[in-house]
Design an enzyme around this catalytic site. Structure first.
Site, PDB file in Angstrom:
ATOM      1  N   GLY A 129      -3.958  -2.139   4.728  1.00 21.67           N
ATOM      2  CA  GLY A 129      -3.161  -1.167   5.471  1.00 21.67           C
ATOM      3  C   GLY A 129      -4.011  -0.281   6.338  1.00 21.67           C
ATOM      4  O   GLY A 129      -5.008  -0.720   6.905  1.00 21.67           O
ATOM      5  N   ALA A 162      -5.922   6.059   6.785  1.00 26.05           N
ATOM      6  CA  ALA A 162      -5.535   7.326   6.160  1.00 26.05           C
ATOM      7  C   ALA A 162      -5.113   7.100   4.710  1.00 26.05           C
ATOM      8  O   ALA A 162      -5.500   7.870   3.813  1.00 26.05           O
ATOM      9  CB  ALA A 162      -4.402   7.975   6.954  1.00 26.05           C
ATOM     10  N   GLU A 187      -8.757  -3.769   3.248  1.00 28.23           N
ATOM     11  CA  GLU A 187      -8.747  -4.417   4.560  1.00 28.23           C
ATOM     12  C   GLU A 187      -7.894  -3.532   5.443  1.00 28.23           C
ATOM     13  O   GLU A 187      -6.693  -3.410   5.225  1.00 28.23           O
ATOM     14  CB  GLU A 187      -8.200  -5.847   4.455  1.00 28.23           C
ATOM     15  CG  GLU A 187      -8.444  -6.658   5.722  1.00 28.23           C
ATOM     16  CD  GLU A 187      -7.307  -6.538   6.707  1.00 28.23           C
ATOM     17  OE1 GLU A 187      -7.449  -5.734   7.670  1.00 28.23           O
ATOM     18  OE2 GLU A 187      -6.289  -7.207   6.543  1.00 28.23           O
TER      19      GLU A 187
END
Length: 478
Positions: free
Chosen positions: A222, A225, A244
């Protein structure tokens, strides 16, 4: 209407709250209802995985491989059957979803094949002692999966984790969980209860998974953040993490490239899944002598796309997946124009009367983009592509490396030696030459992942298997 529950210990678990999953191409349509779990549900799932772990760890490798092979066969046979459901919840085209099922089955088989040699202990001996280095499973693994290629990205976690003897708690993305969960339920039924568990939900579920003391490692695909939040959450119990995180992948097109061959491949590498995949080409650097010819041929190819609902006959390009990404991309296009850049929208609306019913965007190309333009330096994750001119190879390499991201990259040239030399200097986890993705042997043998802020660790290949083992050394002194 599909109603999807949690899956814990191979049992459906109903909850008090269900999320309406809407069609991104017809936002008024509810595709299904998705159970929303809580921290208590996460604990139930982790406890189930923990109970199952000792038995699964001690199951002979050959039996684990046999069950995973059955899972691959099931996925290949039944995956295409959920392609339309997945199209309705994710916005991806039906042929794309069907192909994803076949690729995912191959991922499982690749891990099964590689595990036999990989899991053998390394043994060395001299006159004084012998050493055996064993690979052991870790325990309960949490897998957190995005919406853009849910089956593939799940199997990249599930297959190596299970073949190495771990158990799983999976959290799919809420906007692409219905079809995936239907397949996972069937796959889980092949395995002992508790080996595969699925908990849906939002931040509460994610936090509970990443802080649970019995979860030994978190594998996440994803955005950066969320990865930072996971790292902080995992720190208290010093969990392992594998990330990843996408990239801002450059393509370098040299003046000797065969444009008739190159351009269709680059267009596919940019706009597949409407630009919503991690190793999509995100910025194109074209050597100045061929820039104009490249640009004209490129926009002619892009202009063939027909944008519409993924179930509509003739659609070759679907909507983006969700409102947040849709609004970000609209804003990015506006800011690009406001910066003085020439942004050209291409393709055609398949049905203009329903255009406002979904998250539809025409593919867009930015001509003579400045290297420091926002659309160049930031990952778009959508159907906007900047094309930048460069003069010499040193400039192209400098521009390609001028990023804190480094997932994939590509070099396009008829000169194999020069292409390989350039590829070796690009700061990325992967570089493709004369294509925008891996070949079949590349899928099996290339470690998939990035450098810098594009991730930690790798998926695929023996390197991907190593993410799911601990190493134990035994040194016997004679």
């Amino acid at each position: 209407m599909h109603k999807t529950h949690l899956l814990i210990d191979n049992q459906d678990v109903a909850t008090d709250d269900y999320l309406e999953v809407r069609d991104p191409g017809r936002t008024a349509d509810i595709v299904g209802l998705l159970a929303q779990g809580t921290a208590a549900h996460v604990d139930q799932a982790v406890q189930a995985a923990h109970r199952a772990y000792a038995g699964w760890r001690d199951t002979p490798l050959s039996q684990r491989q046999a069950l995973l092979t059955q899972a691959a066969d099931l996925l290949a046979a039944e995956g295409p059957g959920v392609a339309e459901l997945m199209a309705r919840e994710s916005g991806m085209l039906v042929p794309t979803n069907k192909a994803e099922a076949g690729m995912s089955a191959a991922i499982i088989r690749d891990n099964v094949d590689l595990a036999t040699e990989f899991l053998k202990p390394l043994q060395v001996e001299d006159e004084a002692s012998w050493v055996s280095v064993e690979k052991r499973s870790i325990g309960v693994i949490a897998g957190i999966i995005p919406w853009n290629a849910p089956i593939i990205l799940t199997m990249r976690k599930l297959a190596p984790a299970l073949v190495c003897g771990n158990t799983l708690v999976l959290k799919p993305a809420p906007t692409a969980a219905l079809g995936l969960s239907a397949l996972l339920k069937k796959i889980a039924a092949l395995f002992p209860p508790g080996v595969i568990n699925v908990v849906h939900g939002g931040a509460e579920v994610g936090t509970a998974l990443t802080t649970h003391p019995l979860v030994r490692k978190v594998s996440f695909t994803g955005g950066g953040a969320v990865a930072k939040a996971i790292m902080k959450a995992a720190a208290d119990s010093i969990k392992g993490v594998q990330f990843e995180l996408g990239g801002n992948d450059p393509a370098i097109v040299l003046a000797d490239a065969n444009l008739d061959d190159v351009i269709p491949k680059i267009v596919g590498g940019v706009f597949r899944r409407s630009g919503q995949f991690c190793f999509a080409v995100k910025r194109i650097y074209v050597q100045r002598p061929i820039y104009d010819a490249f640009f004209e041929k490129f926009i002619a190819e892009v202009d063939r796309f027909k944008v519409g609902h993924p179930l509509a006959e003739g659609a070759t390009f679907g909507p983006v997946n969700n409102r947040a990404q849709f609004e970000y991309l609209q804003g990015l296009a506006e800011r690009t124009r406001a910066a003085g850049a020439e942004l050209i929208e291409l393709g055609s609306k398949l049905d203009a009367s329903t255009w406002d019913d979904g998250y539809y965007l025409l593919p867009a190309v930015v001509k003579h983009a400045a290297p420091d333009l926002e659309v160049v330096v930031n990952e778009q994750f959508g159907p906007i592509i900047p094309i930048v001119a460069f003069d010499d190879v040193e400039e192209a390499i400098r521009l390609a490396n001028d990023s804190e991201l480094g997932l994939a990259s590509s070099v396009w040239s008829r000169d194999a030696d020069q292409a390989v030399a350039i590829a070796s200097r690009i700061e990325a986890g992967m570089t493709f030459i004369n294509n925008a993705g891996t070949s079949r042997i590349g899928q099996k043998n290339s470690p998939f992942g990035g450098v810098k802020q594009s991730g930690i660790g790798r998926e695929s290949s023996e390197v991907g298997l190593s993410e799911y083992v601990e190493y134990h050394a035994i040194n016997f002194h004679k």
